[in-house]
Enzyme design. Sequence first.
Site, PDB file in Angstrom:
ATOM      1  N   HIS A   1      13.966 116.438   3.321  1.00 11.54           N
ATOM      2  CA  HIS A   1      12.810 116.857   4.114  1.00 11.54           C
ATOM      3  C   HIS A   1      13.095 118.131   4.918  1.00 11.54           C
ATOM      4  O   HIS A   1      12.177 118.904   5.193  1.00 11.54           O
ATOM      5  CB  HIS A   1      12.333 115.706   4.998  1.00 11.54           C
TER       6      HIS A   1
ATOM      7  N   GLU B   1      28.247 117.324  24.100  1.00  9.62           N
ATOM      8  CA  GLU B   1      27.880 118.659  23.596  1.00  9.62           C
ATOM      9  C   GLU B   1      29.107 119.397  23.058  1.00  9.62           C
ATOM     10  O   GLU B   1      29.294 120.602  23.290  1.00  9.62           O
ATOM     11  CB  GLU B   1      27.182 119.493  24.684  1.00  9.62           C
ATOM     12  N   ALA B   2      29.951 118.672  22.332  1.00  8.29           N
ATOM     13  CA  ALA B   2      31.229 119.216  21.865  1.00  8.29           C
ATOM     14  C   ALA B   2      31.067 120.363  20.876  1.00  8.29           C
ATOM     15  O   ALA B   2      32.013 121.131  20.669  1.00  8.29           O
ATOM     16  CB  ALA B   2      32.073 118.103  21.242  1.00  8.29           C
TER      17      ALA B   2
ATOM     18  N   CYS C   1      15.569 109.804   9.646  1.00  8.66           N
ATOM     19  CA  CYS C   1      14.469 110.699   9.287  1.00  8.66           C
ATOM     20  C   CYS C   1      13.165 109.902   9.280  1.00  8.66           C
ATOM     21  O   CYS C   1      13.176 108.674   9.181  1.00  8.66           O
ATOM     22  CB  CYS C   1      14.751 111.287   7.897  1.00  8.66           C
TER      23      CYS C   1
ATOM     24  N   GLY D   1      21.865 109.185  19.476  1.00  6.60           N
ATOM     25  CA  GLY D   1      22.450 108.400  20.564  1.00  6.60           C
ATOM     26  C   GLY D   1      23.864 108.806  20.937  1.00  6.60           C
ATOM     27  O   GLY D   1      24.640 107.981  21.427  1.00  6.60           O
ATOM     28  N   LYS D   2      24.211 110.082  20.743  1.00  6.81           N
ATOM     29  CA  LYS D   2      25.562 110.543  21.076  1.00  6.81           C
ATOM     30  C   LYS D   2      25.859 110.362  22.564  1.00  6.81           C
ATOM     31  O   LYS D   2      26.912 109.842  22.928  1.00  6.81           O
ATOM     32  CB  LYS D   2      25.740 112.010  20.675  1.00  6.81           C
ATOM     33  N   SER D   3      24.952 110.814  23.420  1.00  6.72           N
ATOM     34  CA  SER D   3      25.192 110.721  24.868  1.00  6.72           C
ATOM     35  C   SER D   3      25.240 109.277  25.337  1.00  6.72           C
ATOM     36  O   SER D   3      26.069 108.915  26.170  1.00  6.72           O
ATOM     37  CB  SER D   3      24.127 111.499  25.644  1.00  6.72           C
TER      38      SER D   3
ATOM     39  N   MET E   1      20.498 115.499  15.757  1.00  7.65           N
ATOM     40  CA  MET E   1      19.843 115.206  17.040  1.00  7.65           C
ATOM     41  C   MET E   1      19.331 113.756  17.031  1.00  7.65           C
ATOM     42  O   MET E   1      19.064 113.183  15.984  1.00  7.65           O
ATOM     43  CB  MET E   1      18.641 116.137  17.246  1.00  7.65           C
TER      44      MET E   1
ATOM     45  N   CYS F   1      11.286 109.426   6.956  1.00 11.40           N
ATOM     46  CA  CYS F   1      11.159 108.695   5.693  1.00 11.40           C
ATOM     47  C   CYS F   1      12.013 107.437   5.666  1.00 11.40           C
ATOM     48  O   CYS F   1      11.920 106.646   4.726  1.00 11.40           O
ATOM     49  CB  CYS F   1      11.526 109.604   4.515  1.00 11.40           C
TER      50      CYS F   1
END
Length: 199
Positions: free
Chosen positions: A192, A95-96, A152, A14-16, A11, A154
């Site tokens: 994590h 959303e593949a 993440c 920056g896929k979209s 998540m 971290c």
Amino acid sequence: MAKLYFYYSSMNAGKSSSLLQADFNYRERGMNTMLWTAALDTRSEGMIRSRIGLEAEAHRFGPATDLHDAVAVAHENEGENAFGERGIDCVLVDEAQFLTPAQVWQLARLCDEAGIPVLCYGLRTDFRGELFPGSAILLGIADALVELKAVCHCGRKATMNLRVDAAGEPIREGEQTAIGGNESYVALCRRHFSQALAR
């Protein structure tokens, strides 16, 4: 030769926005594109929206949608592009991970038989670290795999999607699919992610 691409990440990578940038690049050159997003994501209302404010209208697919036939019809009917050619020059799918295995093969046929490049963007794994069915097939048959990087807390690369409740506590069980954004998921590195589930 047209190729099937799978751009995957956790998540918040920056896929979209990457999809919308690719769409803009095609359209800026006078080419015709066809955008798709999952009907399952009711937040989108037929739009692909990025967290940075970009958006575009898209067709919606469900498990019964025949993507090959839908694109083939549009390919025959779409007006001329800047090069005097008719048809669809590129298909982009957001959303593949929600594609069925059959739909992934339908998209591969578009590349192989109609010569239309297909760019798919989605999650690789769910909140348990397990592959989504659509992602599994894409990882297996796509011509090009491109990992988009998320970070993440971290500073390391985030590869996992931790599902959390309203209090921010990890959710360990449930349906594979639960639609949500930053209020429901946290992108973490594997270390994590494992620590959060062990608490």
